[in-house]
Scaffold this motif. Structure first.
Motif, PDB file in Angstrom:
ATOM      1  N   SER A 175       0.824  -1.214   0.000  1.00  0.00           N
ATOM      2  CA  SER A 175       0.000   0.000   0.000  1.00  0.00           C
ATOM      3  C   SER A 175       0.853   1.257   0.000  1.00  0.00           C
ATOM      4  N   ALA A 176       2.014   1.195   0.678  1.00  0.00           N
ATOM      5  CA  ALA A 176       2.901   2.369   0.693  1.00  0.00           C
ATOM      6  C   ALA A 176       3.289   2.734  -0.735  1.00  0.00           C
ATOM      7  N   MET A 177       3.703   1.723  -1.504  1.00  0.00           N
ATOM      8  CA  MET A 177       4.110   2.016  -2.879  1.00  0.00           C
ATOM      9  C   MET A 177       2.895   2.401  -3.728  1.00  0.00           C
ATOM     10  N   ALA A 178       1.763   1.759  -3.480  1.00  0.00           N
ATOM     11  CA  ALA A 178       0.551   2.105  -4.240  1.00  0.00           C
ATOM     12  C   ALA A 178       0.177   3.568  -3.991  1.00  0.00           C
ATOM     13  N   ALA A 179       0.292   4.017  -2.734  1.00  0.00           N
ATOM     14  CA  ALA A 179      -0.033   5.407  -2.410  1.00  0.00           C
ATOM     15  C   ALA A 179       0.895   6.360  -3.165  1.00  0.00           C
ATOM     16  N   LEU A 180       2.187   5.974  -3.238  1.00  0.00           N
ATOM     17  CA  LEU A 180       3.135   6.850  -3.938  1.00  0.00           C
ATOM     18  C   LEU A 180       2.888   6.848  -5.436  1.00  0.00           C
ATOM     19  N   VAL A 181       2.455   5.711  -5.979  1.00  0.00           N
ATOM     20  CA  VAL A 181       2.105   5.660  -7.404  1.00  0.00           C
ATOM     21  C   VAL A 181       0.999   6.687  -7.670  1.00  0.00           C
ATOM     22  N   GLY A 182      -0.002   6.715  -6.793  1.00  0.00           N
ATOM     23  CA  GLY A 182      -1.077   7.691  -6.953  1.00  0.00           C
ATOM     24  C   GLY A 182      -0.569   9.114  -6.823  1.00  0.00           C
ATOM     25  N   ALA A 183       0.240   9.365  -5.768  1.00  0.00           N
ATOM     26  CA  ALA A 183       0.720  10.727  -5.508  1.00  0.00           C
ATOM     27  C   ALA A 183       1.645  11.204  -6.627  1.00  0.00           C
ATOM     28  N   ALA A 184       2.530  10.317  -7.109  1.00  0.00           N
ATOM     29  CA  ALA A 184       3.452  10.699  -8.187  1.00  0.00           C
ATOM     30  C   ALA A 184       2.674  10.924  -9.485  1.00  0.00           C
ATOM     31  N   SER A 185       1.616  10.140  -9.701  1.00  0.00           N
ATOM     32  CA  SER A 185       0.784  10.336 -10.892  1.00  0.00           C
ATOM     33  C   SER A 185       0.128  11.711 -10.864  1.00  0.00           C
ATOM     34  N   ALA A 186      -0.139  12.198  -9.648  1.00  0.00           N
ATOM     35  CA  ALA A 186      -0.739  13.529  -9.513  1.00  0.00           C
ATOM     36  C   ALA A 186       0.323  14.627  -9.546  1.00  0.00           C
ATOM     37  N   GLY A 187       1.588  14.245  -9.703  1.00  0.00           N
ATOM     38  CA  GLY A 187       2.644  15.240  -9.895  1.00  0.00           C
ATOM     39  C   GLY A 187       3.466  15.568  -8.666  1.00  0.00           C
ATOM     40  N   ALA A 188       3.315  14.789  -7.586  1.00  0.00           N
ATOM     41  CA  ALA A 188       4.065  15.090  -6.359  1.00  0.00           C
ATOM     42  C   ALA A 188       5.448  14.441  -6.386  1.00  0.00           C
ATOM     43  N   ARG A 189       6.366  15.046  -5.658  1.00  0.00           N
ATOM     44  CA  ARG A 189       7.673  14.418  -5.414  1.00  0.00           C
ATOM     45  C   ARG A 189       7.482  13.475  -4.227  1.00  0.00           C
ATOM     46  N   THR A 190       7.820  12.208  -4.413  1.00  0.00           N
ATOM     47  CA  THR A 190       7.412  11.182  -3.453  1.00  0.00           C
ATOM     48  C   THR A 190       8.607  10.400  -2.915  1.00  0.00           C
ATOM     49  N   PHE A 191       8.449   9.882  -1.687  1.00  0.00           N
ATOM     50  CA  PHE A 191       9.542   9.148  -1.043  1.00  0.00           C
ATOM     51  C   PHE A 191       9.005   8.038  -0.146  1.00  0.00           C
ATOM     52  N   THR A 192       9.721   6.920  -0.109  1.00  0.00           N
ATOM     53  CA  THR A 192       9.477   5.907   0.910  1.00  0.00           C
ATOM     54  C   THR A 192      10.788   5.200   1.236  1.00  0.00           C
ATOM     55  N   ALA A 193      10.740   4.362   2.272  1.00  0.00           N
ATOM     56  CA  ALA A 193      11.912   3.574   2.639  1.00  0.00           C
ATOM     57  C   ALA A 193      11.424   2.216   3.117  1.00  0.00           C
ATOM     58  N   THR A 194      12.240   1.192   2.868  1.00  0.00           N
ATOM     59  CA  THR A 194      11.867  -0.140   3.322  1.00  0.00           C
ATOM     60  C   THR A 194      13.104  -1.024   3.413  1.00  0.00           C
ATOM     61  N   SER A 195      12.861  -2.302   3.686  1.00  0.00           N
ATOM     62  CA  SER A 195      13.918  -3.303   3.798  1.00  0.00           C
ATOM     63  C   SER A 195      13.319  -4.674   3.507  1.00  0.00           C
ATOM     64  N   ALA A 196      14.125  -5.562   2.964  1.00  0.00           N
ATOM     65  CA  ALA A 196      13.871  -6.999   2.929  1.00  0.00           C
ATOM     66  C   ALA A 196      12.430  -7.371   2.563  1.00  0.00           C
ATOM     67  N   HIS A 197      11.683  -7.942   3.536  1.00  0.00           N
ATOM     68  CA  HIS A 197      10.335  -8.439   3.248  1.00  0.00           C
ATOM     69  C   HIS A 197       9.394  -7.309   2.840  1.00  0.00           C
ATOM     70  N   GLY A 198       9.662  -6.118   3.333  1.00  0.00           N
ATOM     71  CA  GLY A 198       8.859  -4.972   2.928  1.00  0.00           C
ATOM     72  C   GLY A 198       9.040  -4.689   1.440  1.00  0.00           C
ATOM     73  N   LEU A 199      10.283  -4.756   0.995  1.00  0.00           N
ATOM     74  CA  LEU A 199      10.562  -4.540  -0.431  1.00  0.00           C
ATOM     75  C   LEU A 199       9.923  -5.650  -1.264  1.00  0.00           C
ATOM     76  N   ALA A 200      10.043  -6.884  -0.761  1.00  0.00           N
ATOM     77  CA  ALA A 200       9.463  -8.023  -1.496  1.00  0.00           C
ATOM     78  C   ALA A 200       7.951  -7.839  -1.644  1.00  0.00           C
ATOM     79  N   LEU A 201       7.319  -7.347  -0.575  1.00  0.00           N
ATOM     80  CA  LEU A 201       5.867  -7.171  -0.633  1.00  0.00           C
ATOM     81  C   LEU A 201       5.469  -6.065  -1.623  1.00  0.00           C
TER      82      LEU A 201
END
Lengths: 189, 390
Positions: free
Chosen positions: B66-92
Motif C-alpha cells: 500500500s505504501a508504494m501504491a499510495a506513492l504511485v497515486g501521488a506521483a501520478s498527480a505530480g508530487a515528489r514522493t519518497f518511501t523507505a523499506t527493507s527486505a520483506h517490505g521490499l518483497a511485498l
C-alpha cells in the motif's frame, strides 16, 4: 585510530553513550564512527556499542574486535560477559562500580578505573535506584581517565543529545563522575 | 530532535542521513510502513512532518504494498514522493515496483539491505534489492552516510529527468545504525540543484487523460523499448547529475569508482560498505608493493557496462565480492561483470566470491584472504564461498 567498546544492558544507554562521545570528539576535530553491536536489543540483556575515532577519515566498516578501551556500564556484566575479550595489552577498562580499581584482581594486566556511576546517576535523578541511567556519568569518568575530550566539550555534546528537560541533570552527573573516577596506580602495570 | 540548520556538519546515522536527504529534496508525499532496520528513516521524517520542518503529507498505511501504491497515486498527480523499506517490505512491494516503473513515475526509495527470511535475520545482505533487479528501478549502492544523503538528492535529479524510479541502497547496521559526521548541504543550494518536479503529464481534473490503459501487442513492446532507452539515458544523466552536484557541493562519486586500479594486475570489485573497508586493505597492500586495485560499483541499474569494461581492461585477474547469492548460479555482481566483459577483446580471469551473507562481518582479514586466494590461483573460479562452515 582509537577503538572503544561499551558494555551495558539494554535500556542503560550504551548506544547513546557512544553517540555522545562521538559527537564530543567530532567537536574537537576528530573523525568519528559510533555504532551499536549489529542486531536486536532487549531491555536488560547484555548489549555492546562501539566507537572509532581518528585524525583521518575512517574507512573501516566492521565491528571492533580488539578495542583499546572498554567501558562497562553495569558491574554485573563482569560475571556474564568476557568484557576484556580482545582488549589490547595495557588497554583501559572503566567500570561502573563503588569498589576501588585494585579490587578487580583478575583485571590487573589492564589499567582499571572505577566510578560509582550508579550512585551519581541516582543522586542526579537519572533513572531509578534499581535502573539508574548511567551513560552520561560514565562518560564524564571516561573523559578524565583518557583525556580524549575536554569536559566542557563533553557537556556540550550531552546538551545536544539528551532531551532538554534532562540536560542539566545529565551534565551535572558527568561533571560529578569526572571528579569521582578512581584510577589504578599506573606503576602497578 | 529535528534539524533547524543546514549547511552544517554533524554526527548522524545512515538512516537519518537518508531522512535529511529527503527533507532537503523537499519531498511532498511520504508513505511508509515500519520495518527494521529502516524504521528510523521514516520516524525522523514523520517528526519533521509533524513539527513543520518538512511540508509534506505523511500517509500511514497497513503494508508496504500500500505504501508504494499510495506513492504511485501521488506521483501520478505530480508530487515528489519518497518511501523507505527493507527486505520483506521490499518483497511485498514487488508488484507495485513494476507499476511505478511502467507508469514512468520518478519515485525515490531508500532500501536498507537486510537478508531475507527464513531463517529470520535483521542483518545485511543484498538479496532483497537484487531480487528486484528487473523491475525497472535504478539501483545505487552507497558506502558512507555522506554518500547516502547526497545520493537521495541526486536520485531525484536523475529520476525526474529520465522518468524512471530510483532506489538507493545502504547496508543494514553497517551504515543504517552507524553514526558519523556528514555535511548537511545548504537548503538554498539544494533548491538550485533540484528545482520543483514538473511532470509532463499528471492526474488533473481540468486536463483529463487516461492512465494505465491497455496496451495491445502492437504498442506494448515500444513502451518497453522506451523504458530501456530511458535507462540507457540514465547512464549519462547520473554522470551529469554527479558533475553538477560536484560543482555546487564539492562531492562526486561516479557511476563506478576505480581506486588505485590504473596499473593493477588484480582488481577487487565491491559494492556497498565493503568498498570502504577494502580501501584500507588496498592501501596497506600497495604500501607493501603489491599491484592491487579496487573497483567500486555504485550504480548497478542501469549497469555501466562500458565503464566497467574500461576499468578492468588492463587487469589480469578480477575478484568480485558478492554479498548476495543467486541460488544455482552464484554471486550476482560477478554474473553482471562477466556478462559485460564477454565481448571485450581482452578479458581478465574472474573469481567470484560470496561473503558476508546475513550480516556476517567482512573484515580487512576477510578481504586480504580473498585477494591472496585470487593471487595464488591460475584458473578462474565462478563461485568461492568465503568462510562457510561445511
Amino acid at each position: 585510530m582509537i577503538e572503544v567498546r561499551f558494555h551495558g544492558r539494554g535500556g542503560q544507554g550504551a548506544v547513546v553513550a557512544s553517540e555522545i562521545l562521538a559527537t564530543a570528539l567530532f567537536k574537537e576535530g576528530k573523525f568519528v564512527q559510533a555504532f551499536p553491536a549489529f542486531g536486536v536489543e532487549r531491555r536488560g540483556a547484555p548489549v555492546m556499542a562501539f566507537l572509532r575515532f581518528d585524525d583521518a577519515p575512517i574507512r573501516r566498516r566492521c565491528q571492533i574486535y580488539e578495542p583499546d578501551h572498554v567501558v562497562v556500564l553495569d558491574p554485573t556484566l563482569l560475571l556474564a560477559v568476557d568484557v576484556t575479550a580482545g582488549l589490547k595489552p595495557h588497554g583501559t577498562i572503566l567500570i561502573n562500580s563503588d569498589s576501588p580499581p585494585e579490587s578487580f584482581t583478575a583485571l590487573q594486566k589492564f589499567l582499571v578505573a572505577t566510578v560509582p556511576a550508579g550512585e551519581i546517576a541516582v543522586a542526579h535523578n537519572l533513572g531509578t535506584r534499581t535502573n539508574p541511567i548511567v551513560n552520561t556519568a560514565i562518560l564524564g569518568a571516561f573523559a578524565h581517565l583518557t583525556g580524549f575530550v575536554h569536559l566542557e566539550t563533553l557537556l556540550e555534546a550531552i546538551a545536544e543529545k539528551v532531551p532538554e528537560r534532562q540536560r542539566e541533570r545529565n551534565q551535572a552527573a558527568a561533571r560529578a563522575a569526572y571528579e569521582a573516577v578512581k584510577i589504578m596506580e599506573r606503576s602497578a602495570l | 530532535m529535528t534539524p533547524t540548520l543546514t549547511g552544517t556538519k554533524k554526527v548522524v546515522t545512515g538512516n537519518h542521513a537518508v531522512s535529511y536527504g529527503a527533507m532537503l529534496a523537499r519531498v511532498q508525499v511520504i508513505s511508509a510502513y515500519p520495518i527494521t532496520p529502516q524504521t528510523q528513516i521514516v520516524e525522523l521524517l514523520s517528526e519533521m512532518c509533524a513539527n513543520g520542518t518538512l511540508r509534506a503529507k505523511f500517509i500511514k498505511v497497513e503494508s508496504e504494498h500500500s505504501a508504494m501504491a499510495a506513492l504511485v497515486g501521488a506521483a501520478s498527480a505530480g508530487a515528489r514522493t519518497f518511501t523507505a523499506t527493507s527486505a520483506h517490505g521490499l518483497a511485498l512491494m514487488h508488484e507495485m515496483l513494476h507499476w511505478a516503473a511502467g507508469a514512468r513515475l520518478p519515485i525515490v526509495m531508500a532500501n536498507v539491505n537486510r537478508a531475507m527470511g527464513p531463517p529470520w535475520s535483521v542483518w545485511t545482505d543484498q538479496n532483497d534489492s537484487l531480487s528486484q533487479r528487473d523491475v525497472g528501478w535504478m539501483q545505487v549502492y552507497c558506502e558512507s552516510n555522506q554518500e547516502v544523503l547526497d545520493t537521495v538528492i541526486q536520485a531525484y535529479k536523475v529520476a525526474e529527468t529520465v522518468l524512471m524510479p530510483a532506489m538507493l541502497v545502504l547496508d543494514a547496521f553497517v551504515l543504517s545504525h552507524t553514526a558519523e559526521q556528514i555535511e548537511i548541504p545548504d537548503q538554498a543550494l539544494v533548491d538550485r540543484y533540484l528545482p520543483p518536479y514538473q511532470p509532463v503529464y499528471k492526474l488533473d481534473v481540468s486536463d483529463p487523460r487516461s492512465f494505465g490503459a491497455l496496451a495491445p501487442p502492437d504498442l506494448y513492446m515500444e513502451l518497453r523499448y522506451k523504458m530501456h532507452k530511458a535507462m540507457e539515458d540514465a547512464l549519462t544523466e547520473w554522470a551529469r547529475a554527479d558533475e553538477e552536484y560536484y560543482e555546487l557541493f564539492g562531492r562526486r562519486y561516479g557511476l563506478i569508482e576505480p581506486y588505485r586500479a590504473d596499473d593493477a594486475d588484480l582488481i577487487l570489485v565491491t559494492s556497498g560498505t565493503v568498498t570502504s573497508t577494502a580501501r584500507d586493505v588496498i592501501d596497506e597492500l600497495r604500501a607493501a608493493g603489491r599491484r592491487v586495485g579496487l573497483l567500486k560499483i555504485r550504480v548497478f541499474r542501469p549497469f555501466p557496462a562500458q565503464l566497467v569494461r574500461e576499468a578492468l581492461a588492463n587487469a589480469q585477474k578480477v575478484a568480485v565480492i558478492d554479498r548476495n547469492i543467486s541460488f544455482g548460479m552464484g554471486g550476482i555482481f560477478a554474473q553482471e561483470i562477466k556478462s559485460a566483459l564477454y565481448n571485450a577483446p581482452d578479458r581478465p580471469l574472474i573469481f567470484g566470491f560470496v561473503a558476508g551473507l546475513g550480516g556476517r562481518d567482512i573484515t580487512p582479514t576477510v578481504i586480504r584472504e580473498i585477494i591472496e586466494y585470487t593471487e595464488s590461483r591460475d584458473e578462474p573460479e565462478d563461485l568461492i564461498w568465503v568462510g562457510v562452515k561445511r
